[in-house]
Design a protein around this motif. Structure first.
Motif, PDB file in Angstrom:
ATOM      1  N   MET A 219       0.835  -1.201   0.000  1.00 15.47           N
ATOM      2  CA  MET A 219       0.000   0.000   0.000  1.00 15.47           C
ATOM      3  C   MET A 219       0.868   1.249   0.000  1.00 15.47           C
ATOM      4  SD  MET A 219      -2.802   1.212   2.871  1.00 15.47           S
ATOM      5  CE  MET A 219      -3.929  -0.149   2.535  1.00 15.47           C
ATOM      6  N   ARG A 220       1.880   1.276   0.869  1.00 16.53           N
ATOM      7  CA  ARG A 220       2.794   2.427   0.914  1.00 16.53           C
ATOM      8  C   ARG A 220       3.485   2.625  -0.432  1.00 16.53           C
ATOM      9  NH1 ARG A 220       4.419   0.222   6.141  1.00 16.53           N
ATOM     10  NH2 ARG A 220       3.734   1.583   7.842  1.00 16.53           N
ATOM     11  N   SER A 221       3.987   1.524  -0.995  1.00 15.17           N
ATOM     12  CA  SER A 221       4.721   1.611  -2.270  1.00 15.17           C
ATOM     13  C   SER A 221       3.834   2.127  -3.386  1.00 15.17           C
ATOM     14  CB  SER A 221       5.277   0.233  -2.641  1.00 15.17           C
ATOM     15  OG  SER A 221       6.199  -0.220  -1.670  1.00 15.17           O
ATOM     16  N   SER A 222       2.594   1.674  -3.423  1.00 14.55           N
ATOM     17  CA  SER A 222       1.687   2.110  -4.476  1.00 14.55           C
ATOM     18  C   SER A 222       1.375   3.594  -4.361  1.00 14.55           C
ATOM     19  CB  SER A 222       0.390   1.300  -4.410  1.00 14.55           C
ATOM     20  OG  SER A 222      -0.497   1.684  -5.432  1.00 14.55           O
ATOM     21  N   LEU A 223       1.193   4.094  -3.148  1.00  9.77           N
ATOM     22  CA  LEU A 223       0.926   5.520  -2.945  1.00  9.77           C
ATOM     23  C   LEU A 223       2.120   6.363  -3.379  1.00  9.77           C
ATOM     24  CD1 LEU A 223      -0.842   5.328   0.530  1.00  9.77           C
ATOM     25  CD2 LEU A 223      -1.902   6.096  -1.600  1.00  9.77           C
ATOM     26  N   ARG A 224       3.337   5.923  -3.026  1.00  5.81           N
ATOM     27  CA  ARG A 224       4.543   6.676  -3.418  1.00  5.81           C
ATOM     28  C   ARG A 224       4.726   6.660  -4.929  1.00  5.81           C
ATOM     29  NH1 ARG A 224       7.190   3.491   0.772  1.00  5.81           N
ATOM     30  NH2 ARG A 224       7.350   4.670   2.721  1.00  5.81           N
ATOM     31  N   ARG A 225       4.397   5.531  -5.549  1.00  2.00           N
ATOM     32  CA  ARG A 225       4.626   5.378  -6.986  1.00  2.00           C
ATOM     33  C   ARG A 225       3.631   6.172  -7.825  1.00  2.00           C
ATOM     34  NH1 ARG A 225       4.552   0.436  -6.731  1.00  2.00           N
ATOM     35  NH2 ARG A 225       2.401   0.001  -7.397  1.00  2.00           N
ATOM     36  N   ASP A 231       6.573  11.153   1.089  1.00  2.80           N
ATOM     37  CA  ASP A 231       6.614  10.109   2.119  1.00  2.80           C
ATOM     38  C   ASP A 231       5.191   9.715   2.522  1.00  2.80           C
ATOM     39  OD1 ASP A 231       7.763   8.356   3.986  1.00  2.80           O
ATOM     40  OD2 ASP A 231       7.511   9.816   5.597  1.00  2.80           O
ATOM     41  N   VAL A 232       5.076   8.492   3.038  1.00  3.45           N
ATOM     42  CA  VAL A 232       3.829   7.997   3.622  1.00  3.45           C
ATOM     43  C   VAL A 232       4.162   7.481   5.012  1.00  3.45           C
ATOM     44  CG1 VAL A 232       1.888   6.392   3.398  1.00  3.45           C
ATOM     45  CG2 VAL A 232       3.056   7.231   1.353  1.00  3.45           C
ATOM     46  N   HIS A 233       3.440   7.956   6.023  1.00  2.00           N
ATOM     47  CA  HIS A 233       3.730   7.476   7.380  1.00  2.00           C
ATOM     48  C   HIS A 233       2.447   7.471   8.222  1.00  2.00           C
ATOM     49  CE1 HIS A 233       4.212  11.857   7.561  1.00  2.00           C
ATOM     50  NE2 HIS A 233       3.817  11.780   8.827  1.00  2.00           N
ATOM     51  N   ASP A 234       2.599   6.995   9.455  1.00  2.47           N
ATOM     52  CA  ASP A 234       1.450   6.846  10.369  1.00  2.47           C
ATOM     53  C   ASP A 234       0.308   6.082   9.690  1.00  2.47           C
ATOM     54  OD1 ASP A 234       2.705   8.104  12.430  1.00  2.47           O
ATOM     55  OD2 ASP A 234       1.797  10.062  12.080  1.00  2.47           O
ATOM     56  N   VAL A 235       0.667   4.981   9.044  1.00  2.00           N
ATOM     57  CA  VAL A 235      -0.329   4.169   8.339  1.00  2.00           C
ATOM     58  C   VAL A 235      -0.978   3.183   9.315  1.00  2.00           C
ATOM     59  CG1 VAL A 235      -0.737   2.528   6.468  1.00  2.00           C
ATOM     60  CG2 VAL A 235       0.964   4.359   6.191  1.00  2.00           C
ATOM     61  N   HIS A 236      -2.287   3.229   9.390  1.00  2.00           N
ATOM     62  CA  HIS A 236      -3.043   2.286  10.232  1.00  2.00           C
ATOM     63  C   HIS A 236      -4.139   1.661   9.370  1.00  2.00           C
ATOM     64  CE1 HIS A 236      -1.103   3.948  13.810  1.00  2.00           C
ATOM     65  NE2 HIS A 236      -1.337   5.159  13.293  1.00  2.00           N
ATOM     66  N   VAL A 237      -4.232   0.351   9.411  1.00  2.00           N
ATOM     67  CA  VAL A 237      -5.231  -0.369   8.624  1.00  2.00           C
ATOM     68  C   VAL A 237      -5.934  -1.372   9.537  1.00  2.00           C
ATOM     69  CG1 VAL A 237      -5.674  -1.765   6.574  1.00  2.00           C
ATOM     70  CG2 VAL A 237      -3.737  -0.186   6.603  1.00  2.00           C
ATOM     71  N   TRP A 238      -7.261  -1.404   9.475  1.00  2.00           N
ATOM     72  CA  TRP A 238      -8.008  -2.334  10.315  1.00  2.00           C
ATOM     73  C   TRP A 238      -9.345  -2.661   9.658  1.00  2.00           C
ATOM     74  CZ3 TRP A 238      -7.673   2.852  10.909  1.00  2.00           C
ATOM     75  CH2 TRP A 238      -8.857   3.576  11.099  1.00  2.00           C
ATOM     76  N   CYS A 239     -10.009  -3.688  10.198  1.00  2.00           N
ATOM     77  CA  CYS A 239     -11.340  -4.071   9.714  1.00  2.00           C
ATOM     78  C   CYS A 239     -12.395  -3.389  10.571  1.00  2.00           C
ATOM     79  CB  CYS A 239     -11.543  -5.578   9.798  1.00  2.00           C
ATOM     80  SG  CYS A 239     -10.654  -6.520   8.553  1.00  2.00           S
ATOM     81  N   VAL A 240     -13.268  -2.635   9.938  1.00  2.00           N
ATOM     82  CA  VAL A 240     -14.405  -2.068  10.655  1.00  2.00           C
ATOM     83  C   VAL A 240     -15.380  -3.195  10.972  1.00  2.00           C
ATOM     84  CG1 VAL A 240     -16.292  -0.420  10.576  1.00  2.00           C
ATOM     85  CG2 VAL A 240     -14.125   0.118   9.462  1.00  2.00           C
ATOM     86  N   THR A 241     -15.739  -3.943   9.937  1.00  2.00           N
ATOM     87  CA  THR A 241     -16.578  -5.138  10.053  1.00  2.00           C
ATOM     88  C   THR A 241     -16.043  -6.141   9.054  1.00  2.00           C
ATOM     89  OG1 THR A 241     -18.145  -4.420   8.355  1.00  2.00           O
ATOM     90  CG2 THR A 241     -18.602  -3.751  10.612  1.00  2.00           C
ATOM     91  N   ASP A 242     -16.690  -7.283   8.973  1.00  2.00           N
ATOM     92  CA  ASP A 242     -16.319  -8.260   7.961  1.00  2.00           C
ATOM     93  C   ASP A 242     -16.558  -7.659   6.581  1.00  2.00           C
ATOM     94  OD1 ASP A 242     -15.571 -10.672   6.827  1.00  2.00           O
ATOM     95  OD2 ASP A 242     -17.627 -11.421   6.797  1.00  2.00           O
ATOM     96  N   GLY A 243     -15.472  -7.456   5.822  1.00  4.31           N
ATOM     97  CA  GLY A 243     -15.598  -6.872   4.491  1.00  4.31           C
ATOM     98  C   GLY A 243     -15.474  -5.360   4.469  1.00  4.31           C
ATOM     99  N   GLY A 244     -15.368  -4.697   5.629  1.00  4.50           N
ATOM    100  CA  GLY A 244     -15.231  -3.247   5.675  1.00  4.50           C
ATOM    101  C   GLY A 244     -13.853  -2.868   6.184  1.00  4.50           C
ATOM    102  N   VAL A 245     -12.985  -2.396   5.291  1.00  4.43           N
ATOM    103  CA  VAL A 245     -11.598  -2.079   5.641  1.00  4.43           C
ATOM    104  C   VAL A 245     -11.431  -0.565   5.758  1.00  4.43           C
ATOM    105  CG1 VAL A 245      -9.188  -2.285   4.939  1.00  4.43           C
ATOM    106  CG2 VAL A 245     -10.802  -4.126   4.424  1.00  4.43           C
ATOM    107  N   ALA A 246     -10.785  -0.131   6.835  1.00  8.58           N
ATOM    108  CA  ALA A 246     -10.544   1.294   7.060  1.00  8.58           C
ATOM    109  C   ALA A 246      -9.043   1.548   7.175  1.00  8.58           C
ATOM    110  CB  ALA A 246     -11.252   1.764   8.334  1.00  8.58           C
ATOM    111  N   GLU A 284      -4.385  12.595   5.552  1.00  7.39           N
ATOM    112  CA  GLU A 284      -3.937  13.932   5.945  1.00  7.39           C
ATOM    113  C   GLU A 284      -2.684  14.302   5.179  1.00  7.39           C
ATOM    114  OE1 GLU A 284      -3.602  14.725  10.054  1.00  7.39           O
ATOM    115  OE2 GLU A 284      -5.465  13.693  10.606  1.00  7.39           O
ATOM    116  N   ILE A 285      -2.615  15.577   4.791  1.00  5.44           N
ATOM    117  CA  ILE A 285      -1.471  16.085   4.038  1.00  5.44           C
ATOM    118  C   ILE A 285      -0.553  16.877   4.974  1.00  5.44           C
ATOM    119  CG2 ILE A 285      -0.719  17.627   2.192  1.00  5.44           C
ATOM    120  CD1 ILE A 285      -2.020  15.142   1.119  1.00  5.44           C
ATOM    121  N   GLU A 286       0.741  16.620   4.886  1.00  8.67           N
ATOM    122  CA  GLU A 286       1.745  17.374   5.640  1.00  8.67           C
ATOM    123  C   GLU A 286       2.732  17.994   4.663  1.00  8.67           C
ATOM    124  OE1 GLU A 286       3.542  14.715   8.335  1.00  8.67           O
ATOM    125  OE2 GLU A 286       1.769  14.505   9.622  1.00  8.67           O
TER     126      GLU A 286
END
Length: 294
Positions: A219-225, A231-246, A284-286
């Protein structure tokens, strides 16, 4: 840009679960009566397992109904995780019942009882047919973790029913009563894997772990490319529910790119949705060389 889906539910599995509840209750009735008249531990323990299947289907049905409720002031993501809790409870119950089966089978070795192998064979075969048909039906519908937990129960019972049939045939020809508990132990061991997979996946969702199969580094590599960022940092990925990714993340850009920040955010969200199936993204943009941020 195509808007990504903010729904936390992938459809309704309620019709599937209603059928599952009816069929498992029917199998429970057959096996309980068959075990009583055949004096078979294998059938009675299978009936006990079916009792948990009935409870599992009922719990999953309740959870699917809860998941249809929309967000409110107390549950801003809605009630989708009710299905995850149901899957966790079902998988835990299945592991517990497997432990009971093994315990009862060990006790039976010291006090074997004569069983009616003909009744065992007939009830076991009928149970296999019904469970296989039910598993096939459920697998063709909505594939949520909640439904997969019920399928795990159904598959487990099909395995145990198969063991009942094998034991009945062996007892019919050898008259060795110890075959009944021995095959029950073997079947119980085979059931553990399916229950463990559902348990592990449920815990991962509840602990807000990275969804299975999602590569954060990719995911990081694709965003940079694909984006004009540094840079990409403070990346957090989790499941909200089954099938719902945040996901939430920060993108660092040069001062010259600040004017295009809204476009960068939109492109980032579109990329995350299409490449990684992210349904909720906070970006968020820095700025690298200034104090401003947007």
């Amino acid at each position: 840009m195509q808007a990504h889906d903010h729904s936390h539910n992938r459809g309704s599995s309620i019709p599937q679960l209603r059928i599952a509840l009816a069929v498992t209750f029917l199998i429970l009735t057959f096996e309980a009566l068959g075990g009583f008249f055949a004096h078979s531990l294998a059938l009675l323990t299978d009936a006990a397992h079916m009792l948990t299947d009935v409870g599992a289907a009922a719990l999953a049905l309740w959870a699917a109904g809860m998941a249809k409720r929309g967000p409110d002031k107390k549950r801003t993501y809605g009630y989708g995780r009710a299905t995850i809790l149901a899957a966790l409870a079902n998988a835990t119950a299945l592991l517990l019942i497997v432990g009971v089966i093994v315990y009862e089978a060990i006790l039976r070795f010291s006090r074997p009882e004569a069983v009616d192998s003909t009744i065992m064979m007939a009830i076991g075969a009928a149970s296999i047919i019904l469970n296989v048909a039910l598993g096939w039906y459920l697998s063709r519908g909505e594939s949520t973790l909640n439904v997969r937990a019920v399928i795990a129960h159904v598959a487990g019972d099909a395995v145990i029913s198969g063991a009942v049939v094998v034991a009945a045939i062996a007892i019919l020809f050898t008259r060795v009563a110890a075959i009944d508990p021995a095959v029950s132990i073997l079947a119980a061991i085979l059931v553990i894997r399916s229950a463990w997979d559902v348990l592990r996946e449920s815990l991962n969702v509840l602990l807000e772990g990275v969804p299975q199969g999602l590569d954060v580094d990719a995911m990081r590599s694709s965003l940079r490319r694909n984006l004009p960022i540094e840079d990409v940092h403070d990346v957090h990925v989790w499941c909200v529910t089954d099938g719902g990714v945040a996901t939430s993340l920060h993108l660092r850009v040069a001062k010259a790119q600040l004017e295009g920040a809204p476009d960068i955010v939109s492109r980032a969200k579109e990329l995350l949705h299409h490449e990684f199936d992210v349904t909720h993204a906070t970006v968020e943009i820095e700025c690298t060389d200034c104090a401003a941020a947007c």
